[in-house]
Design a protein around this motif. Sequence first.
Motif, short mmCIF file in Angstrom:
data_model
loop_
_atom_site.label_atom_id
_atom_site.label_comp_id
_atom_site.label_asym_id
_atom_site.label_seq_id
_atom_site.Cartn_x
_atom_site.Cartn_y
_atom_site.Cartn_z
N ALA A 1 117.16 -11.82 -38.70
CA ALA A 1 117.97 -12.71 -37.86
C ALA A 1 117.14 -13.29 -36.72
O ALA A 1 117.25 -14.49 -36.40
N LEU A 2 116.28 -12.47 -36.12
CA LEU A 2 115.42 -12.96 -35.05
C LEU A 2 114.40 -13.97 -35.59
O LEU A 2 114.15 -15.02 -34.97
N ALA A 3 113.81 -13.66 -36.74
CA ALA A 3 112.83 -14.57 -37.33
C ALA A 3 113.47 -15.92 -37.66
O ALA A 3 112.86 -16.98 -37.44
N GLN A 4 114.68 -15.90 -38.19
CA GLN A 4 115.38 -17.15 -38.51
C GLN A 4 115.62 -17.98 -37.26
O GLN A 4 115.44 -19.20 -37.26
N ARG A 5 116.01 -17.31 -36.20
CA ARG A 5 116.30 -18.02 -34.95
C ARG A 5 115.05 -18.73 -34.42
O ARG A 5 115.10 -19.89 -34.02
N VAL A 6 113.93 -18.04 -34.42
CA VAL A 6 112.69 -18.63 -33.92
C VAL A 6 112.18 -19.72 -34.86
O VAL A 6 111.73 -20.78 -34.44
N ALA A 7 112.27 -19.47 -36.18
CA ALA A 7 111.76 -20.44 -37.16
C ALA A 7 112.51 -21.76 -37.08
O ALA A 7 111.93 -22.83 -37.31
N ARG A 8 113.80 -21.69 -36.75
CA ARG A 8 114.59 -22.93 -36.65
C ARG A 8 114.25 -23.73 -35.40
O ARG A 8 114.76 -24.83 -35.22
N GLY A 9 113.40 -23.16 -34.55
CA GLY A 9 112.99 -23.91 -33.37
C GLY A 9 113.93 -23.76 -32.20
O GLY A 9 114.07 -24.68 -31.39
N ASP A 10 114.57 -22.61 -32.11
CA ASP A 10 115.47 -22.35 -30.98
C ASP A 10 114.66 -22.31 -29.69
O ASP A 10 113.87 -21.40 -29.46
N ARG A 11 114.84 -23.30 -28.87
CA ARG A 11 114.11 -23.37 -27.59
C ARG A 11 115.05 -23.21 -26.41
O ARG A 11 114.85 -23.81 -25.35
N LEU A 12 116.11 -22.41 -26.61
CA LEU A 12 117.03 -22.15 -25.51
C LEU A 12 116.37 -21.35 -24.40
O LEU A 12 116.83 -21.34 -23.27
N SER A 13 115.29 -20.68 -24.73
CA SER A 13 114.50 -19.98 -23.72
C SER A 13 113.04 -20.02 -24.13
O SER A 13 112.71 -20.24 -25.29
N ALA A 14 112.16 -19.80 -23.16
CA ALA A 14 110.73 -19.81 -23.45
C ALA A 14 110.39 -18.71 -24.44
O ALA A 14 109.49 -18.85 -25.27
N ALA A 15 111.12 -17.59 -24.40
CA ALA A 15 110.80 -16.45 -25.26
C ALA A 15 110.98 -16.77 -26.74
O ALA A 15 110.31 -16.18 -27.59
N THR A 16 111.89 -17.68 -27.08
CA THR A 16 112.12 -18.01 -28.49
C THR A 16 111.54 -19.36 -28.86
O THR A 16 111.86 -19.90 -29.93
N ASP A 17 110.69 -19.91 -28.02
CA ASP A 17 109.99 -21.16 -28.33
C ASP A 17 108.75 -20.81 -29.15
O ASP A 17 107.83 -20.17 -28.64
N PRO A 18 108.69 -21.20 -30.44
CA PRO A 18 107.56 -20.79 -31.28
C PRO A 18 106.22 -21.39 -30.86
O PRO A 18 105.18 -20.93 -31.33
N LEU B 1 105.28 -21.26 -27.77
CA LEU B 1 104.87 -20.43 -26.63
C LEU B 1 104.71 -18.97 -26.99
O LEU B 1 103.83 -18.28 -26.47
N VAL B 2 105.57 -18.49 -27.90
CA VAL B 2 105.58 -17.06 -28.25
C VAL B 2 105.61 -16.92 -29.77
O VAL B 2 106.41 -17.57 -30.45
N THR B 3 104.74 -16.09 -30.30
CA THR B 3 104.77 -15.72 -31.70
C THR B 3 105.55 -14.43 -31.86
O THR B 3 105.30 -13.45 -31.13
N TRP B 4 106.50 -14.44 -32.79
CA TRP B 4 107.29 -13.25 -33.09
C TRP B 4 106.76 -12.61 -34.37
O TRP B 4 106.68 -13.28 -35.41
N ASP B 5 106.37 -11.36 -34.27
CA ASP B 5 105.82 -10.62 -35.40
C ASP B 5 106.77 -9.48 -35.76
O ASP B 5 107.03 -8.60 -34.94
N VAL B 6 107.30 -9.52 -36.97
CA VAL B 6 108.33 -8.57 -37.39
C VAL B 6 107.79 -7.68 -38.49
O VAL B 6 107.50 -8.14 -39.61
N VAL B 7 107.60 -6.39 -38.18
CA VAL B 7 107.26 -5.41 -39.22
C VAL B 7 108.55 -5.14 -39.99
O VAL B 7 109.53 -4.64 -39.43
N LEU B 8 108.56 -5.47 -41.28
CA LEU B 8 109.81 -5.48 -42.04
C LEU B 8 110.37 -4.09 -42.28
O LEU B 8 111.59 -3.89 -42.32
#
Length: 442
Positions: free
Chosen positions: A70-87, A89-96
């Motif tokens: 769910a987090l990966a989908q949010r970031v991949a869609r380009g959710d820029r509601l905050s700097a933390a989810t702006d791809p 600015l921030v890379t999200w790495d999810v160990v599955l």
Amino acid sequence: MDRYPTVADVAESARRLVSRFPGTCRLRRIGTSRAGRPISMLSVGHGPRHVLVVAGPHPDEPAGGATGIALAQRVARGDRLSAATDPSLVTWDVVLCLDPDGAALSEGLAEATAGAAPDGRSGPTLESYYRTAFRPVAAEQPEWAPIESRQLPESQALFRVIDELRPFLQCSLHNVEAGGTWVQLTRALPGLAAPFQASAAEIGIPVQHGTFDALYWENPSPGVHVLPPPDSTDRLAAGSAEIGLSTWCAPLRYGGVTAIVEVPLWATDMADDPSPHPDAARVLSDLAGLVRDGGRQVTALLDKARGFLPPARDSPRRRVLEWMADGLYDLVAESWTPLARQAAEASGDGDPRRLSTAQLCALDVVARRQPLRAAGLLLRLLEQSDDAAAPGLHRELDELFTAWCTDFERALGLRWVPVSSQVEHQARTVVAAAESALRIVR
């Protein structure tokens, strides 16, 4: 969403994200489990700073994989509601899934806990959960094994990723069987408490006021606990004096922080009742007896079955049973002796030594779950045995097991938390932690 995804489901969702967002998402293998299973990580974005999300650290805590996706989908869609989810600015790495071997031994958990009603008033039972869930011994839990002087390949894979990425935030995704939601931090995140508590209130999950995992940690806000300094070992739970060696503390050397986000499978309103309990010393004595008596009953049946069960070296389930029989029940009960003494000496409602209803609720969960975990494992081993004595022992244990589950649900007034609610709250809390941590490091 009315069920937890399996490890295969999570992996397939990750592959679909890579196909859908090929310039944004990457999937790579970061390690191999003891049994040769892949440990994979999905990275989303190309920002210079990293948030590391760890799903599946415990195989009996199933929401993390869905939260990670769910987090990966949010970031991949380009959710820029905050700097933390702006791809950018921030890379999200999810160990599955950090422990795929353990997950394989919890096979059937997703099906056993599927089909809850949308309103959460009905759904899975504790029986269905404990009959399928598996939790390894402490020395075989990847996040905790370094404390036990074990260097598991799963632990080493995570350490390597932390050293490579130097995340400003690591989030470890956990479930508790029953109670409320809380967060444990290796360093304070002042901006986290308000959005965490608001999310819990909106979704309808109680905030756990006081918890067994962080009973002596700093508690700056309800449901938020901060690891005390390394030299404050008297304020750590039994068996965690070397917590600085765990994977949780590894980001500290790079200025990062870890948030352990706990969400309940079943909720109880007792979890957020901060009122002083009028008879805490007696309740603690009762709970100590509960865990000891339940442990003795399971161990007595294990004694009768030892001759025909698979040896511990070949059976992770048998290893857990022997580990629990070898003093774990007493260790849990004895760890509450100082609390009982303090509670007995407390003089009034304002005395800090008084224990709250919520704190006792958290300990009640621990007391009940230890024998249930063991009973569920032994039931599965007896089901798999063709020895003539196995069916009779199974019937005897099954009767105890069913009674314990029923008593657990009634005593704490448990209600199922829909999977979608668990995932939504956990994801919101991770994003809030990332926003708070980013303000500190920027």
